[in-house]
Design an enzyme around this catalytic site. Structure first.
Site, PDB file in Angstrom:
ATOM      1  N   HIS A  51       0.841  -1.207   0.000  1.00  0.00           N
ATOM      2  CA  HIS A  51       0.000   0.000   0.000  1.00  0.00           C
ATOM      3  C   HIS A  51       0.878   1.259   0.000  1.00  0.00           C
ATOM      4  O   HIS A  51       0.725   2.141  -0.856  1.00  0.00           O
ATOM      5  CB  HIS A  51      -0.902  -0.022   1.238  1.00  0.00           C
ATOM      6  CG  HIS A  51      -1.804   1.167   1.368  1.00  0.00           C
ATOM      7  ND1 HIS A  51      -3.137   1.129   1.026  1.00  0.00           N
ATOM      8  CD2 HIS A  51      -1.567   2.441   1.796  1.00  0.00           C
ATOM      9  CE1 HIS A  51      -3.668   2.330   1.234  1.00  0.00           C
ATOM     10  NE2 HIS A  51      -2.739   3.142   1.706  1.00  0.00           N
ATOM     11  N   GLU A  52       1.800   1.323   0.956  1.00  0.00           N
ATOM     12  CA  GLU A  52       2.655   2.514   1.038  1.00  0.00           C
ATOM     13  C   GLU A  52       3.567   2.622  -0.187  1.00  0.00           C
ATOM     14  O   GLU A  52       3.856   3.716  -0.666  1.00  0.00           O
ATOM     15  CB  GLU A  52       3.483   2.517   2.332  1.00  0.00           C
ATOM     16  CG  GLU A  52       2.667   2.524   3.619  1.00  0.00           C
ATOM     17  CD  GLU A  52       1.574   3.594   3.654  1.00  0.00           C
ATOM     18  OE1 GLU A  52       1.720   4.650   3.004  1.00  0.00           O
ATOM     19  OE2 GLU A  52       0.552   3.370   4.332  1.00  0.00           O
ATOM     20  N   HIS A  58       1.716   4.314  -2.943  1.00  0.00           N
ATOM     21  CA  HIS A  58       1.809   5.778  -2.799  1.00  0.00           C
ATOM     22  C   HIS A  58       3.176   6.263  -3.297  1.00  0.00           C
ATOM     23  O   HIS A  58       3.285   7.278  -3.974  1.00  0.00           O
ATOM     24  CB  HIS A  58       1.691   6.185  -1.324  1.00  0.00           C
ATOM     25  CG  HIS A  58       0.294   6.226  -0.790  1.00  0.00           C
ATOM     26  ND1 HIS A  58      -0.737   6.882  -1.428  1.00  0.00           N
ATOM     27  CD2 HIS A  58      -0.235   5.715   0.358  1.00  0.00           C
ATOM     28  CE1 HIS A  58      -1.840   6.767  -0.694  1.00  0.00           C
ATOM     29  NE2 HIS A  58      -1.565   6.074   0.385  1.00  0.00           N
ATOM     30  N   HIS A  71       3.474   6.608  -6.940  1.00  0.00           N
ATOM     31  CA  HIS A  71       2.759   7.816  -7.370  1.00  0.00           C
ATOM     32  C   HIS A  71       3.698   9.027  -7.273  1.00  0.00           C
ATOM     33  O   HIS A  71       3.705   9.902  -8.143  1.00  0.00           O
ATOM     34  CB  HIS A  71       1.531   8.006  -6.463  1.00  0.00           C
ATOM     35  CG  HIS A  71       0.446   8.853  -7.051  1.00  0.00           C
ATOM     36  ND1 HIS A  71      -0.685   9.194  -6.341  1.00  0.00           N
ATOM     37  CD2 HIS A  71       0.292   9.444  -8.264  1.00  0.00           C
ATOM     38  CE1 HIS A  71      -1.470   9.948  -7.102  1.00  0.00           C
ATOM     39  NE2 HIS A  71      -0.895  10.114  -8.267  1.00  0.00           N
TER      40      HIS A  71
END
Length: 675
Positions: free
Chosen positions: A467-468, A471, A474
């Protein structure tokens, strides 16, 4: 002249952490504000008529040194803080808030911005420039530029007070987390606990020169304890301590702070002409209004609640049959859920953990990124770091060009807040034809290696890392002209798409084959375990959905109305939770007093975003599944239309360009097994 206020003379221009002293920060902030003010003055005093370049673009590129100092300082305040840093934070936060208002409330600057904005139809701007102009104009108009002087002053006072209160809130939560320890000296009280958890507790006790075992409220200690400890009384102690943070009428109590923050946010919205804080915030979100958020949440609740009630009844019956528990309490939930999951799927985190060695999982995330986006990660020892445990990597593309510098910080320690997050030390932007590459960091709290074992992750921690890292991608793959539109600078209810979509790869045999190998034998995770992981993915999804929705609805409760009448936080929470409550209430606990996402982080009026983005990610991942999870064409579309574009256009335009259609909620309901 402080080391912080000029170009860092380091390879890749990374932050020279080892040379920065705490006493450097305050003068650096003062100097940074002074430099930024001079840049703003130059824009205002420019004798040439306002243009996009000399006003809007100049404004976006101003304050770069101050931004850099802020990102370094506030990241340290989250990941490596101490009393001195916290004291500086209390001093500089009002200064920064005042400086922000000096810009937003400056009539001469706004006049220039408005002149450009009023001619926008004739300017022949690119999509990114149009977005920047809109964002800059609204940055003024939505923050009081059109207000009379007395209202502007009122706004300044509110903002100063809010910046102090949210810092104090966070410090109190950290203090409460670190103040509690469960010290066990009787080995029989450890029954049920995994040996890795016991070993970690033993070494913590040793480090404090104590006998026995010490458990804390840090996630790697707390979560296994409440999931596996057979001693119900001790689970109860831990759960009550965890839920009582900021709610104990002591020096770290957050009740008054919560009431003040909610009221000040409401007052601020009123001054600006909005019905509530949520109305103000959601105007700049995909969801647009509190009414839409509530409708979205209640529609999902309607679909999830029957499943949740059924799951809860099944769990209650199971606990009764197993241990004669007549009433399931909060400290029973994780424990019996784990036992039931083991019975239904013969799946246990302790069976899985040996296949998820932290280093291998990280390499797996890198391998997934390479297959999808053609980037490689190479550990470097030439980049300075703020703590010896941090790992640093150089990220390159297929042409061997620098993509980003990546920092990874994985273990709990004193001075580091709980949870997991991604952040950046330097944003990406393009200036004078130079594409400045970003410096991105992920921070987690995983179990440390012990004398006998490496750091082994639960499956939940594996998805947290992905998940991190989503990010981080991104941030790393950003390719925009302006830093204020770069990377994760997107609408808040779009920001979770890149992170949540990447979690899907953790469930796919093709991806697990890249990293899930037993740390001792080297054998790959057996396919039957992979099938069980996939099968169990929607286990108790109804309960999990209700829990997420309850947090979002509490957030809306605080922010979508006038909170002046709320006097008793506990009573207010019980009202908000009425529609989603499954377990009996615990009178010693409150959620709001440690709900850092909304009272310290940026999620106020935005907690629903997690569920909102799940709709996007389920729909987007379906596209990958149709073509193959490593399909280059779909990955390139996702990279070019979502990851690299940041906030340069409205998220729905970007999403539709990638997907060819609007996201469909059915994809989420199907994945969650709720239809």
């Amino acid at each position: 002249m402080s080391i912080l206020t000029h170009y860092f003379n380091t390879k890749y221009n990374t932050a020279p952490f080892s040379k920065i002293k705490n006493e450097d920060f305050l003068p650096a902030f003062q100097k940074g504000i002074e430099l930024a003010k001079a840049e703003i003055d130059a824009i205002i005093r420019n004798p040439i008529q306002p243009t996009f370049e000399n006003t809007i673009e100049a404004l976006d590129f101003s304050g770069a040194i101050l931004d850099r100092i802020s990102s370094i300082f506030f990241n340290l305040n989250s990941a490596e803080t101490n009393d001195e840093i916290q004291k500086i934070a209390q001093e500089v936060s009002p200064l920064l808030s005042e400086f922000g208002n000096d810009i937003r409330l400056n009539p001469d600057l706004f006049a220039r911005v408005k002149t450009v904005y009023d001619q926008r139809e004739k300017l022949n701007l690119t999509a990114e420039q149009t977005t920047l102009l809109d964002k800059k104009y609204k940055g003024f108009s939505r923050n009081g530029a059109n207000l009379p002087e007395d209202k502007k002053n009122q706004l300044r006072e509110i903002d100063k007070e809010l910046s102090k209160l949210s810092l104090q809130f966070g410090e109190n939560v950290l203090a409460e987390t670190q103040a509690y320890q469960l010290h066990i000296t009787d080995a029989s009280d450890l029954a049920g606990l995994p040996e890795g958890t016991i070993e970690a507790a033993r070494s913590l006790a040793k480090s404090q020169e104590k006998e026995g075992w010490i458990f804390t409220l840090d996630y790697p200690s707390y979560v296994p304890f409440v999931t596996y400890a057979d001693n119900r009384e001790l689970r109860k102690k831990m759960v009550i301590a965890f839920g009582a943070k900021g709610f104990q009428n002591n020096e770290f109590d957050n009740q008054e702070i919560v009431l003040k923050i909610a009221k000040l946010r409401f007052d601020r919205a009123q001054v600006l002409g909005y019905a509530s804080h949520a109305h103000f915030v959601l105007e700049e979100r995909m969801s647009e209004s509190p009414e839409k958020v509530k409708k979205f949440s209640n529609d999902l609740l309607e679909k999830a609640k029957p499943a949740a009630l059924k799951e809860f009844a099944q769990l209650s019956a199971f606990a009764k049959e197993l241990d004669g528990i007549t009433l399931l309490e909060k400290w029973d939930g994780a424990y019996y859920s784990e036992k039931l999951k083991q019975q239904l799927f013969h799946l246990d985190d302790e069976i899985l953990k040996p296949y998820f060695q932290l280093e291998k999982v990280l390499e797996g995330a890198f391998a997934v990124a390479q297959k999808l986006y053609g980037i490689t990660f190479e550990e470097t020892f030439e980049v300075d770091k703020y703590h010896e445990e941090v790992k640093t990597y150089i990220v390159k593309d297929e042409e061997d060009q620098l993509v980003a510098i990546f920092y990874a910080d994985f273990f709990p320690r004193k001075g580091k807040r709980n949870g997991a997050w991604m952040t950046s030390f330097k944003s990406q932007y393009i200036k004078k034809e130079i594409n400045e590459r970003p410096h991105i960091s992920i921070v987690c709290n995983f179990t440390k290696p012990t004398e006998t074992k490496p750091s082994l992750l639960t499956f939940n921690e594996v998805t947290t890392l992905f998940h991190e890292f989503g990010h981080a991608l991104h941030g790393m793959l950003a390719n925009t002209t302006y830093s204020s539109l770069s990377g994760t600078s997107v609408y808040w209810d779009f920001v979770e798409l890149p992170s949540q979509i990447l979690e899907n790869w953790c469930y796919e045999p093709e991806a697990l084959a890249l990293f899930a190998y037993h740390y001792e034998t080297g054998e790959m995770i057996p396919m039957e375990l992979v099938h069980k992981i996939k099968e169990s993915a929607s286990f108790q999804e109804g309960i999990a959905t209700m829990r997420q929705l309850s947090f979002g609805l509490l957030d809306m409760g605080w922010h979508a109305q006038d909170p002046s009448e709320i006097k008793d936080i506990k009573a207010f929470e019980n009202e908000q939770f009425a529609a989603t409550q499954l377990y009996p209430d615990v009178k010693e606990n409150a959620m709001s007093t440690s709900f850092s996402h909304i009272f310290q982080g940026g999620y106020s009026s935005g907690y629903y975003s997690y569920k909102w983005a799940e709709v996007l990610d389920a729909d987007a991942f379906e596209y990958f599944q149709e073509k193959g999870i490593f399909d280059k064409e779909v990955a390139t579309k996702f990279k070019e239309n979502v990851l690299s574009k940041g906030g340069t256009e409205h998220p729905m335009i970007l999403y539709k360009r990638f997907r060819g259609q609007e996201p469909r909620p059915e994809a989420l309901l199907k994945r969650a097994g709720l239809v």
